[in-house]
Design a protein around this motif. Structure first.
Motif, PDB file in Angstrom:
ATOM      1  N   SER A   1     -87.238  21.518  -5.260  1.00 17.95           N
ATOM      2  CA  SER A   1     -86.336  22.652  -5.410  1.00 17.95           C
ATOM      3  C   SER A   1     -85.509  22.388  -6.665  1.00 17.95           C
ATOM      4  O   SER A   1     -85.417  21.246  -7.130  1.00 17.95           O
TER       5      SER A   1
ATOM      6  N   SER B   1     -98.803  15.152  -8.549  1.00 24.92           N
ATOM      7  CA  SER B   1     -97.721  16.099  -8.793  1.00 24.92           C
ATOM      8  C   SER B   1     -96.869  16.203  -7.534  1.00 24.92           C
ATOM      9  O   SER B   1     -97.304  15.839  -6.443  1.00 24.92           O
ATOM     10  N   GLU B   2     -95.646  16.697  -7.734  1.00 20.20           N
ATOM     11  CA  GLU B   2     -94.732  16.889  -6.611  1.00 20.20           C
ATOM     12  C   GLU B   2     -93.846  18.087  -6.920  1.00 20.20           C
ATOM     13  O   GLU B   2     -93.410  18.264  -8.059  1.00 20.20           O
ATOM     14  N   ASP B   3     -93.611  18.909  -5.913  1.00 16.83           N
ATOM     15  CA  ASP B   3     -92.753  20.080  -6.064  1.00 16.83           C
ATOM     16  C   ASP B   3     -91.337  19.746  -5.621  1.00 16.83           C
ATOM     17  O   ASP B   3     -91.143  19.044  -4.624  1.00 16.83           O
TER      18      ASP B   3
ATOM     19  N   GLY C   1     -87.733  26.483  -8.302  1.00 13.43           N
ATOM     20  CA  GLY C   1     -88.140  25.091  -8.198  1.00 13.43           C
ATOM     21  C   GLY C   1     -88.966  24.685  -9.401  1.00 13.43           C
ATOM     22  O   GLY C   1     -89.222  25.486 -10.305  1.00 13.43           O
TER      23      GLY C   1
ATOM     24  N   ARG D   1     -91.377  26.886 -11.053  1.00 10.10           N
ATOM     25  CA  ARG D   1     -91.951  27.607  -9.911  1.00 10.10           C
ATOM     26  C   ARG D   1     -91.038  28.791  -9.656  1.00 10.10           C
ATOM     27  O   ARG D   1     -89.827  28.615  -9.486  1.00 10.10           O
TER      28      ARG D   1
ATOM     29  N   ARG E   1     -92.429  21.962 -10.611  1.00  6.49           N
ATOM     30  CA  ARG E   1     -93.505  21.031 -10.254  1.00  6.49           C
ATOM     31  C   ARG E   1     -93.522  19.937 -11.307  1.00  6.49           C
ATOM     32  O   ARG E   1     -93.682  20.207 -12.499  1.00  6.49           O
TER      33      ARG E   1
END
Length: 168
Positions: free
Chosen positions: A67, A63-65, A121, A113, A123
């Motif tokens: 903005s 996974s990657e977060d 943001g 998020r 995820r």
């Protein structure tokens, strides 16, 4: 190479000296399937597919977060378009995730998020599909585009009309 007088030949090539270290150190690459890319109906689905394809083969990251602005850039949303998260989700994220999950050899999920009550943001998560799921995706690619949205959303209805000469 195409000279009939020389049945054997040698082809010599070289990478630029600046490119070789970059290729050696690269941790991000993607395997894009042309049939899958052609099957997408929205530019957002294609952009999401390309983004996840670059990440799905990473062994330790799932996974990657992002903005909200970075995710808009990743999807290719034009400046000033789909300004609120609800519009972005309705018009870009949900259709793109549905298409990618239906057609690609991997699945993905986009979760908001929040900071307080405001979405700041997202995820992006991804996983590789099982063999059965990959077969379903391949079968969907082989089917005609007509009715794909309904099949992807699982809203297809089967209608049976009894024929007077055939038994039910």
């Amino acid at each position: 190479m195409g000279d009939p007088d020389r049945p054997r030949g040698a082809l010599t090539y070289a990478f630029d000296k600046r490119l070789a270290p970059l290729l050696r150190e690269s941790t991000v690459f993607g395997k894009l399937e042309l049939e899958v890319m052609r099957a997408f109906s929205t530019k957002y689905a294609l952009a999401l597919y390309e983004a996840v394809a670059r990440r799905v083969r990473l062994s330790q990251v799932f996974s990657e977060d992002f903005s909200l602005e970075a995710f808009r850039d990743l999807l290719g949303v034009a400046d000033g378009r789909l300004a609120t998260y609800s519009n972005l989700k309705l018009k870009a994220i949900t259709p793109a995730v549905l298409e990618v999950n239906a057609l690609a050899s991997f699945g993905c999920k986009v979760e908001p998020r929040k900071t307080g009550r405001m979405v700041t943001g997202v995820r992006l998560s991804w996983w590789r599909k099982s063999v059965g799921e990959m077969k379903e995706a391949y079968a969907e690619i082989r089917r005609p585009r007509v009715g794909r949205k309904a099949r992807v959303r699982k809203s297809v209805e089967t209608v049976t009309i009894p024929h007077p000469l055939l038994p039910l």
